[in-house]
Design an enzyme around this catalytic site. Structure first.
Site, short mmCIF file in Angstrom:
data_model
loop_
_atom_site.label_atom_id
_atom_site.label_comp_id
_atom_site.label_asym_id
_atom_site.label_seq_id
_atom_site.Cartn_x
_atom_site.Cartn_y
_atom_site.Cartn_z
N LYS A 99 32.21 42.16 22.32
CA LYS A 99 32.35 40.45 21.40
C LYS A 99 30.92 40.01 22.27
O LYS A 99 30.29 38.73 21.58
CB LYS A 99 32.78 39.67 20.74
CG LYS A 99 34.11 40.03 19.91
CD LYS A 99 35.02 39.33 19.87
CE LYS A 99 36.29 40.06 18.88
NZ LYS A 99 36.71 38.32 18.90
N HIS A 142 35.50 51.84 45.75
CA HIS A 142 37.14 51.56 45.52
C HIS A 142 38.05 51.88 46.18
O HIS A 142 38.58 52.28 46.82
CB HIS A 142 37.25 52.98 44.84
CG HIS A 142 37.88 53.25 43.64
ND1 HIS A 142 39.53 52.28 43.52
CD2 HIS A 142 38.96 54.31 43.10
CE1 HIS A 142 40.65 52.26 42.72
NE2 HIS A 142 40.19 53.49 42.40
N ARG A 161 38.67 47.09 36.64
CA ARG A 161 37.61 48.23 36.82
C ARG A 161 36.35 48.20 35.73
O ARG A 161 36.88 47.19 34.97
CB ARG A 161 38.61 49.28 36.59
CG ARG A 161 37.29 50.85 36.75
CD ARG A 161 37.88 51.81 36.06
NE ARG A 161 38.62 52.10 38.20
CZ ARG A 161 39.17 53.17 37.90
NH1 ARG A 161 39.07 54.23 37.09
NH2 ARG A 161 39.56 53.65 39.13
N ARG A 216 45.73 56.65 36.81
CA ARG A 216 45.82 56.66 38.32
C ARG A 216 46.15 54.22 38.69
O ARG A 216 47.12 54.30 38.54
CB ARG A 216 46.06 57.07 38.93
CG ARG A 216 46.97 58.32 39.32
CD ARG A 216 45.54 59.64 39.66
NE ARG A 216 44.83 59.64 38.98
CZ ARG A 216 44.74 61.03 38.19
NH1 ARG A 216 46.33 61.21 37.82
NH2 ARG A 216 44.25 60.87 37.26
N THR A 217 45.14 55.26 38.30
CA THR A 217 44.81 53.21 39.55
C THR A 217 45.37 51.96 38.51
O THR A 217 46.22 51.58 38.90
CB THR A 217 42.87 53.00 39.37
OG1 THR A 217 42.81 54.11 39.83
CG2 THR A 217 42.61 51.31 40.02
#
Ligand code: NCD
Length: 308
Positions: A80, A129, A101, A51-52
């Protein structure tokens, strides 16, 4: 330049303006369909999301802009060993705004300190959030008409659930809200939420274990998933995962106009039989997330003035 790390970064007045803009976008999408033409959104997701990430991308595409990004740490140079600060320095020259995120609390904040473009925290570990909270506030305001004078029950994993932490942070600034914190003892809200947010704001709250004992007094029931990825061992997760299951029988104990919200994804905590109940608002909530993210992108890019 402005970033969004926590819902507290916006005052109540600014949140009102943002929600007004989202409502206007929802009512008149065509007026906004090219406002971000030539602008790019980078979605830098070091942790899974449906969703986000996709609602951010849909939001930018709906505004006439374009999107680029990665959807897992493995497919970025993080694999890396690149630091978040180096990554954002580079992305600042590829895009105009970034939604990030990350599994580590504070990583988007570090990024914002090294960024040449606005950074939006799209979820940092078990911490915050803010754009889910904007979605939650906008949904409650749209469906109930106001963000004050209500009793909200937050149920499930209140310890690791970042959406709960952000939502409480934002809501304590609105008048006459009662909080019922429904969780097993092991998943109670962290003390920084109980003491530094709820108690500090003088907000009335109680903590209970049984959903059945509380559901009848609620105007909003905010269900959450047990956050498997934040548990230190699988056994504890298995013991906790089905602690709450909202089903038809429990819904019978609730008020006729109680709203059920959930940031999604749901696992077992809301039985699918509840989906057809008119009080189930979680899919509407996910849809509203696109409009509020459109409003946020427009605002952080400083484009509110260019709407004709
Ligand atoms: C939430 C999250 O990522 O914290 N999901 C979302 O963004 N809609 C809730 C969750 O994962 O349980």
């Amino acid at each position: 330049m402005r970033h969004l790390m926590s819902p507290m970064d916006f005052s109540v007045e600014e949140l009102d303006k943002l929600m007004d803009l989202a409502a206007d976008i929802e009512a008149n999408p065509d007026r906004y369909s090219s406002i971000c033409q030539g602008k790019k959104l980078a979605t830098c997701f070091y942790e899974p999301s449906t969703r986000t990430r996709l609602s951010f991308e849909a939001a930018m595409l709906n505004l006439g802009g374009s999107v680029l990004g990665f959807s897992s740490a493995d497919s970025s140079s993080a694999a890396k060993g690149e630091s978040v600060s180096d990554t954002i320095r580079v992305i600042s020259s590829y895009a105009d705004i970034c939604a990030m995120r990350h599994p580590k609390e504070g990583a988007p904040l570090v990024a914002s300190n090294h960024s040449g473009i606005p950074v939006i925290n799209a979820g940092d570990g078990g911490h915050q959030h803010p754009t889910q909270t904007l979605t939650d506030l906008y949904t409650i305001r749209s469906l109930r008409g106001s963000l004050s004078n209500l009793t909200i029950g937050l149920c499930g994993d209140l310890k690791f659930g970042r959406t709960v932490h952000s939502l409480i942070n934002a809501l304590v600034r609105y008048p006459n809200i009662n909080y019922v914190l429904i969780s097993p003892d092991e998943l109670r809200v962290p003390s920084y939420i109980r003491d530094d947010t709820l108690k500090a704001a003088g907000a009335p709250f109680k903590e209970v274990e049984r959903l059945e004992d509380a559901i009848g007094e609620l105007d909003i029931l905010y269900m959450t998933r047990v956050q498997r990825e934040r548990f230190f061992n699988e056994e504890d997760y298995l013991r906790m995962k089905d602690f709450y299951v909202l089903n038809k029988d429990k819904m019978e104990l609730a008020k006729d106009d109680m709203l059920v919200l959930h940031p999604l994804p749901r696992v077992n905590e809301i039985s699918v039989e509840v989906d057809s109940d008119p009080r189930a608002a979680y899919f509407t909530q996910a849809k509203k997330g696109v409009y509020i993210r459109m409003a946020l992108i427009v605002t952080l890019l400083g484009l509110e003035g260019s709407i004709c």
